[in-house]
Design an enzyme around this catalytic site. Structure first.
Site, short mmCIF file in Angstrom:
data_model
loop_
_atom_site.label_atom_id
_atom_site.label_comp_id
_atom_site.label_asym_id
_atom_site.label_seq_id
_atom_site.Cartn_x
_atom_site.Cartn_y
_atom_site.Cartn_z
N ASP A 1 0.42 -1.64 6.65
CA ASP A 1 0.50 -2.52 5.62
C ASP A 1 0.54 -3.35 5.25
OD1 ASP A 1 1.52 -2.85 2.73
OD2 ASP A 1 3.19 -1.15 3.37
N LYS B 1 7.00 2.15 -6.59
CA LYS B 1 8.27 2.22 -6.05
C LYS B 1 9.29 2.50 -7.27
CE LYS B 1 7.42 -0.34 -2.01
NZ LYS B 1 6.71 -0.40 -1.66
N LYS C 1 3.60 -2.13 10.32
CA LYS C 1 3.18 -3.35 9.30
C LYS C 1 2.36 -4.05 9.64
CE LYS C 1 5.48 -2.14 6.14
NZ LYS C 1 5.65 -1.90 4.68
N ASP D 1 0.09 -1.46 -3.54
CA ASP D 1 0.97 -1.19 -3.85
C ASP D 1 2.19 -2.23 -4.68
OD1 ASP D 1 4.48 -0.94 -3.46
OD2 ASP D 1 4.27 -0.93 -0.98
N GLU E 1 -3.12 -0.82 3.44
CA GLU E 1 -2.57 -1.17 1.75
C GLU E 1 -2.40 -2.01 1.79
OE1 GLU E 1 1.05 1.46 2.20
OE2 GLU E 1 1.90 0.77 0.78
MG MG Z 1 3.25 -1.23 1.16
#
Ligand code: MG
Length: 371
Positions: A192, A270, A164, A246, A223
């Site tokens: 990400d 998702k 992250k 995403d 990402e």
């Molecule tokens: Mg993501």
């Protein structure tokens, strides 16, 4: 078969590591919503939706419960096994709000599986891979701590990591360098940013990490660097690293736009951003036709949402499945039995009918709403 009752439960999912941090946000627990749908044939199905806090996507936990309570009375009497009709009806009753509809759709798939005696992956196209490859999230924190986590998670069996970033770009460059140095040949790291960088900062970061992994012993991915599709497309044009989109991949039309613009190599699919398994399956199948590889997951959730992830991933050909997340493995609290079995860096969906889970009603407590 007809729906006779819909109940909503609220549960907090506390994090084993104490907190979960990405971009500029951090939480110690996530507020999840479980739906139970009862039928006139004695079959009950369960679904779950768990927005990742109130400001990750255009979704929030109280909104999920309010939205489900709004449409639930008008779903009574519908046949839960007619999934397309169920989705049409939800769209008629409530415009947008896919995360609200996701839990109901998921519960209907659970019922459909239980009625037919088949696991959901069989109904979604059949078992296309024996096990589902997982990634382990390296939560955003001090760069040295993040680098140390690579070794800890490798010991648990993981070879794919999602780091992250998306905070201060100078610190993020340090995160890249230290985490990459801790990786071993063959390992995969997906950085990400969760929309967190301004476009110029993202370009600065991807330029600074240009030489990392250039010997191709480790695989690096970027990402969702920025908030908008257009910003991400611009960053894409400044990096040779594979790009995963995403948060901005919220519909079939933006997926097609991204395909036509060559904006990404992979997407993160998702379930609750699409409105449930029915719509996620449409996106999954189109991605396979277009040659787009997928991370398959949800915004968050416990055993029920993770089970839905495992069934969708298990019914996706390995070639098009990049990685998934076993969210229930991050919590100190289990909300159901029968969730996907996690073995190192892989998970498997239950072969039991439906989603294969049985909620722990003692943990869920009394419903916060029932029709
Ligand atoms: Mg993501």
């Amino acid at each position: 078969m007809k729906i006779t009752r819909i109940s909503i439960y609220q549960v907090d999912l506390p994090m084993k590591e104490g907190s979960y941090s990405w971009s500029t946000q951090s939480f110690s627990a996530f507020d999840s919503t479980v739906v139970a749908i009862e039928t006139d044939e004695g079959i009950t199905g369960y679904g779950e939706t768990c927005p990742l806090g109130p400001s990750y996507l255009a979704a929030y936990a109280e909104g999920a419960r309010t939205g489900i309570a709004k449409i639930a009375p008008d779903m009574i009497g519908q046949d839960p096994t007619e999934l397309d009709s169920i989705n049409d009806r939800m769209d008629l009753l409530l415009k947008g709000h896919p995360y609200v509809k996701s839990a109901i759709d998921m519960a209907c798939w659970d019922i459909f599986g239980k009625m037919t005696g088949l696991p959901v992956y069989a109904l979604l196209g059949g078992k296309r891979q024996e096990q589902v490859k997982l990634f382990k999230v390296i939560s955003r924190t001090d760069p040295d701590v993040m680098a140390a986590r690579v070794g800890e998670y490798r010991e648990l069996g993981f070879s794919q990591f999602q780091m992250k970033v998306g905070e201060d770009p100078t610190t993020d460059i340090e995160r890249f360098q230290k985490v990459a140095a801790a990786m071993q040949p063959g390992e995969v790291m997906d950085a990400d940013a969760n929309t967190g960088w301004a476009q110029h900062d993202a370009i600065r970061v991807v330029d600074a990490v240009r030489s990392l992994g250039s010997d191709h012993k480790i695989s690096l991915y970027i990402e969702q660097p920025c908030l908008s599709y257009e910003e991400c497309l611009n960053v894409r044009q400044h990096t040779h690293l594979p790009m995963i989109l995403d948060e901005c991949m919220e519909s079939l039309s933006v997926l097609l736009r991204g395909y036509n613009d060559r904006a990404m190599d992979l997407i993160n699919l998702k379930i609750n951003r699409m409105g449930g398994l029915t719509r996620a399956r449409q996106v999954r199948d189109l991605c396979i036709s277009l040659g787009i590889v997928m991370t398959i997951e949800d915004s968050w959730g416990g055993e029920i949402a993770t089970s839905a992830i495992s069934h969708l991933a298990q019914s996706t050909p390995e070639k098009f499945h990049f990685q998934s997340s076993a969210f229930h493995d991050y919590h100190t609290l289990a909300i159901a039995d029968g969730g996907p079995t996690v073995n190192g860096g892989f998970m498997q969906a239950s072969p039991a009918p439906g989603l294969g889970i049985e909620p722990d009603m003692g943990v869920l407590g009394n419903p916060v709403f029932t029709t």
